[in-house]
Write a protein that holds these residues in place. Structure first.
Motif, PDB file in Angstrom:
ATOM      1  N   ARG A  74       0.833  -1.211   0.000  1.00  0.00           N
ATOM      2  CA  ARG A  74       0.000   0.000   0.000  1.00  0.00           C
ATOM      3  C   ARG A  74       0.866   1.259   0.000  1.00  0.00           C
ATOM      4  NH1 ARG A  74      -5.036  -0.380  -1.624  1.00  0.00           N
ATOM      5  NH2 ARG A  74      -5.562  -2.514  -1.121  1.00  0.00           N
ATOM      6  N   HIS A  77       2.429   1.695  -3.518  1.00  0.00           N
ATOM      7  CA  HIS A  77       1.289   2.060  -4.370  1.00  0.00           C
ATOM      8  C   HIS A  77       0.947   3.541  -4.177  1.00  0.00           C
ATOM      9  CE1 HIS A  77      -2.764   2.394  -5.968  1.00  0.00           C
ATOM     10  NE2 HIS A  77      -3.210   2.698  -4.762  1.00  0.00           N
ATOM     11  N   HIS A 106      -4.970   8.568   0.356  1.00  0.00           N
ATOM     12  CA  HIS A 106      -6.213   7.949  -0.121  1.00  0.00           C
ATOM     13  C   HIS A 106      -6.430   6.545   0.429  1.00  0.00           C
ATOM     14  CE1 HIS A 106      -3.868   5.709  -3.103  1.00  0.00           C
ATOM     15  NE2 HIS A 106      -4.947   5.023  -3.376  1.00  0.00           N
ATOM     16  N   ASP A 107      -5.363   5.821   0.769  1.00  0.00           N
ATOM     17  CA  ASP A 107      -5.530   4.441   1.243  1.00  0.00           C
ATOM     18  C   ASP A 107      -5.232   4.274   2.731  1.00  0.00           C
ATOM     19  OD1 ASP A 107      -6.531   3.267  -1.015  1.00  0.00           O
ATOM     20  OD2 ASP A 107      -4.634   2.392  -1.686  1.00  0.00           O
ATOM     21  N   ASP A 200      -4.888   7.048  -9.198  1.00  0.00           N
ATOM     22  CA  ASP A 200      -4.964   5.779  -8.458  1.00  0.00           C
ATOM     23  C   ASP A 200      -5.217   4.635  -9.455  1.00  0.00           C
ATOM     24  OD1 ASP A 200      -5.251   3.944  -6.347  1.00  0.00           O
ATOM     25  OD2 ASP A 200      -7.334   4.481  -5.965  1.00  0.00           O
TER      26      ASP A 200
HETATM   27 MG    MG Z   1      -5.339   3.090  -4.097  1.00  0.00          MG
END
Ligand code: MG
Length: 395
Positions: A74, A77, A106-107, A200
């Motif tokens: 994550r 990413h 965002h994550d 994304d």
């Molecule tokens: Mg994402």
């Protein structure tokens, strides 16, 4: 002699449709301005220094974190999303710091074990309002981080929080006040948010092809019928006869990313000009202004369908994710049955927030912490969560 240029701390070259940090709708708790940074820079810096951000290093993207050192997590990413989002943002004259802050955050609300973990937790929380990782990202920055003396959360600007909250049910929107209004009124978020969201998609569509091939779960030949990949692969092979292996994959993927980014910038510019928006608020009232041209959107959709069928639903990924769901369900049952199993600071939150506090605790776990905790509570050996053939063996 040239006249000295006036210097402003605001992001240079902001387009009229960008979010100006000097015109931010502000923070939930008023704070004096920073001396050397814009408000959006400050948000980005707060996100990078948060506990939740560091935990992204040990959370699954598609492949479980510890199954190979080469796969995206994550964290990597999120960094790739930020990189792509900033390139697009700069080309469109947007507030790059805001785009970057949204992309990096965002994550933050993702559970351990990616979507399998989120689905399991959502199921466990069905009677208690459900669980949604995107809404959880907002909870992390609004409530769960404990860094500052004067407030819970990171106290980010409205514009950053608006960008983090990508989707939302009507019931949640009503509970969120100002931030939820746009979902009820069916308005758009800022262009910075729209761009971070599309970056994304560009990031994961491409790095999942890369990781899928590296893992051995995807084979190059399967991508022959996927236009976006096959077209660039043929171009690379024409330019570099005999190229193969990792270099062929990398050269192909970097061209795919380039095509998507260039198309997105061109199409978004066209829409921005056609809509003649003169402010960030006019952006919010318009139809979505960031987007791909129709031919590129449909080729990207073909790639997504392929990844869903061939990678995300690969029997070996499915098997791993079934184990991961079981780990999350059993953790939840154990804490729900006996909150005394939780660390003190989380146990006291159960008295106030009920099962939401249990969900917050589980959602914050990294993959490996969840497995350790599961082994501790159940006495079972950790399940084998390694679907890949040679994760980490090849470069
Ligand atoms: Mg994402």
């Amino acid at each position: 002699m040239t006249a000295a240029r006036a210097w402003s701390p605001a992001t240079p070259g902001l387009a009229p449709w960008a979010c100006d940090p000097l015109a931010s709708r502000g923070r939930r708790h008023a704070e004096p301005r920073a001396a050397t940074r814009t408000e959006f820079q400050r948000d980005r810096d707060r996100i990078v220094r948060s506990t939740a951000f560091r935990r992204l290093e040990y959370k699954t993207q598609v492949f479980v974190n510890h199954e190979g050192d080469m796969f995206r997590t994550r964290l990597t990413h999120s960094i790739e999303v930020a990189q792509i989002a900033r390139s697009i943002g700069r080309s469109l004259g947007l507030a790059e710091d805001l785009v970057e802050a949204i992309a990096l955050a965002h994550d933050l609300g993702h559970t351990p074990f990616g979507h399998a973990g989120q689905d399991a937790l959502d199921e466990c929380m069905r009677e208690h309002g459900g669980f949604e990782h995107n809404l959880q990202s907002l909870r992390v920055v609004d409530e769960l981080e404990q860094q500052y003396a004067g407030f819970d959360g990171l106290n980010l600007c409205f514009e950053t929080r608006e960008g983090i909250l990508k989707h939302c049910t009507a019931a949640n929107a009503r509970a969120l006040g100002e931030l939820g209004e746009r979902f009820l009124a069916r308005r758009q978020p800022s262009l910075e948010a729209q761009v971070a969201n599309l970056a994304d998609e560009i990031a994961y569509d491409n790095h999942d092809v890369d990781d899928g091939l590296r893992s051995g779960l995807l084979q190059l030949g399967q991508l022959d019928s996927i236009e976006l990949f096959a077209g660039h692969r043929r171009a690379v092979e024409r330019l570099h006869p005999g190229i193969a292996g990792r270099r062929l994959v990398h050269e192909t993927i970097r061209r795919m990313i380039d095509e998507l980014v260039v198309d997105l910038v061109g199409e978004s510019r066209r829409r921005i000009e056609a809509a003649a928006v003169a402010s960030a608020d006019e952006v919010r009232a318009a139809a979505p202004l960031a987007g791909f041209s129709e031919p590129v959107r449909s080729r990207a959709a073909q790639l997504k369908r392929f990844l869903h069928a061939a990678l995300y639903r690969h029997p070996r990924i499915d098997r791993v994710m079934a184990s991961a769901r079981r780990v999350v369900r059993q953790l939840y049952s154990a804490y729900a049955a006996d909150p005394a199993l939780l660390p003190d600071e989380h146990r006291v939150r159960v008295d106030v927030h009920g099962m939401r506090a249990v969900a917050d605790y589980i959602a914050g776990m990294t993959d490996r912490f969840a497995l350790r905790e599961h082994a501790r509570l159940t006495g079972e050996a950790a399940p084998d969560l390694a679907p890949a053939d040679d994760g980490g063996a090849s470069g």
